[in-house]
Design an enzyme around this catalytic site. Sequence first.
Site, PDB file in Angstrom:
ATOM      1  N   MET A  73      24.655  37.283   6.038  1.00  0.00           N
ATOM      2  CA  MET A  73      25.996  36.110   6.326  1.00  0.00           C
ATOM      3  C   MET A  73      25.488  34.574   6.070  1.00  0.00           C
ATOM      4  O   MET A  73      25.193  33.303   5.641  1.00  0.00           O
ATOM      5  CB  MET A  73      26.726  35.945   7.040  1.00  0.00           C
ATOM      6  CG  MET A  73      28.074  36.963   6.495  1.00  0.00           C
ATOM      7  SD  MET A  73      29.313  36.366   4.933  1.00  0.00           S
ATOM      8  CE  MET A  73      29.877  35.218   5.733  1.00  0.00           C
ATOM      9  N   GLY A 131      21.250  40.614   6.781  1.00  0.00           N
ATOM     10  CA  GLY A 131      20.547  41.458   5.894  1.00  0.00           C
ATOM     11  C   GLY A 131      19.949  43.233   6.663  1.00  0.00           C
ATOM     12  O   GLY A 131      19.765  44.242   6.164  1.00  0.00           O
ATOM     13  N   VAL A 161      26.832  43.925   3.356  1.00  0.00           N
ATOM     14  CA  VAL A 161      26.668  42.733   4.064  1.00  0.00           C
ATOM     15  C   VAL A 161      26.349  42.759   5.629  1.00  0.00           C
ATOM     16  O   VAL A 161      27.426  43.294   5.657  1.00  0.00           O
ATOM     17  CB  VAL A 161      28.012  41.450   3.899  1.00  0.00           C
ATOM     18  CG1 VAL A 161      27.883  40.188   4.378  1.00  0.00           C
ATOM     19  CG2 VAL A 161      27.734  41.654   1.616  1.00  0.00           C
ATOM     20  N   CYS A 162      25.846  41.899   6.567  1.00  0.00           N
ATOM     21  CA  CYS A 162      25.517  42.079   7.489  1.00  0.00           C
ATOM     22  C   CYS A 162      25.431  40.719   7.894  1.00  0.00           C
ATOM     23  O   CYS A 162      25.823  39.650   7.045  1.00  0.00           O
ATOM     24  CB  CYS A 162      24.621  43.023   8.521  1.00  0.00           C
ATOM     25  SG  CYS A 162      23.227  42.747   8.805  1.00  0.00           S
ATOM     26  N   ARG A 163      24.624  39.822   9.657  1.00  0.00           N
ATOM     27  CA  ARG A 163      24.490  38.902   9.739  1.00  0.00           C
ATOM     28  C   ARG A 163      23.326  38.136   9.302  1.00  0.00           C
ATOM     29  O   ARG A 163      23.239  37.229   8.250  1.00  0.00           O
ATOM     30  CB  ARG A 163      24.372  39.053  11.168  1.00  0.00           C
ATOM     31  CG  ARG A 163      24.055  37.120  11.792  1.00  0.00           C
ATOM     32  CD  ARG A 163      23.791  37.487  13.115  1.00  0.00           C
ATOM     33  NE  ARG A 163      22.729  38.117  13.524  1.00  0.00           N
ATOM     34  CZ  ARG A 163      21.737  36.666  13.423  1.00  0.00           C
ATOM     35  NH1 ARG A 163      21.372  36.247  12.971  1.00  0.00           N
ATOM     36  NH2 ARG A 163      20.525  37.214  13.814  1.00  0.00           N
TER      37      ARG A 163
END
Length: 107
Positions: free
Chosen positions: A98, A74, A70-72
């Site tokens: 996110m 993708g 997961v990141c901000r």
Amino acid sequence: MFGSSSNPVAQVQPAEVEQKLASTQPPLLVDVRQPDEYAQGHIPGARLIPLGTLPEHLAELPKDREIVAVCRSGARSANATLAMRQAGLNAVNMVGGMLAWRGPVER
């Protein structure tokens, strides 16, 4: 960073991640953002491993459990997914990061 456009990334939708987290065998969430981003809000239970430090943490990750990166948005998690898969891990990228997550957030 880790992959190329000819190497597709295994992906999972945020709603599916939320369902998997409620199952009897939930995946391990690896949040590859920076500590300040993680502190602003992350999926409960997510383990913070910033992308730049991922190579030194690969050996600590389970080979027998699905890992959701997961990141901000993708993008960083797509690179992380490629690196984890190249290390023999069962990793998938959460599409949209996110920004697309609608489940609970912990601060």
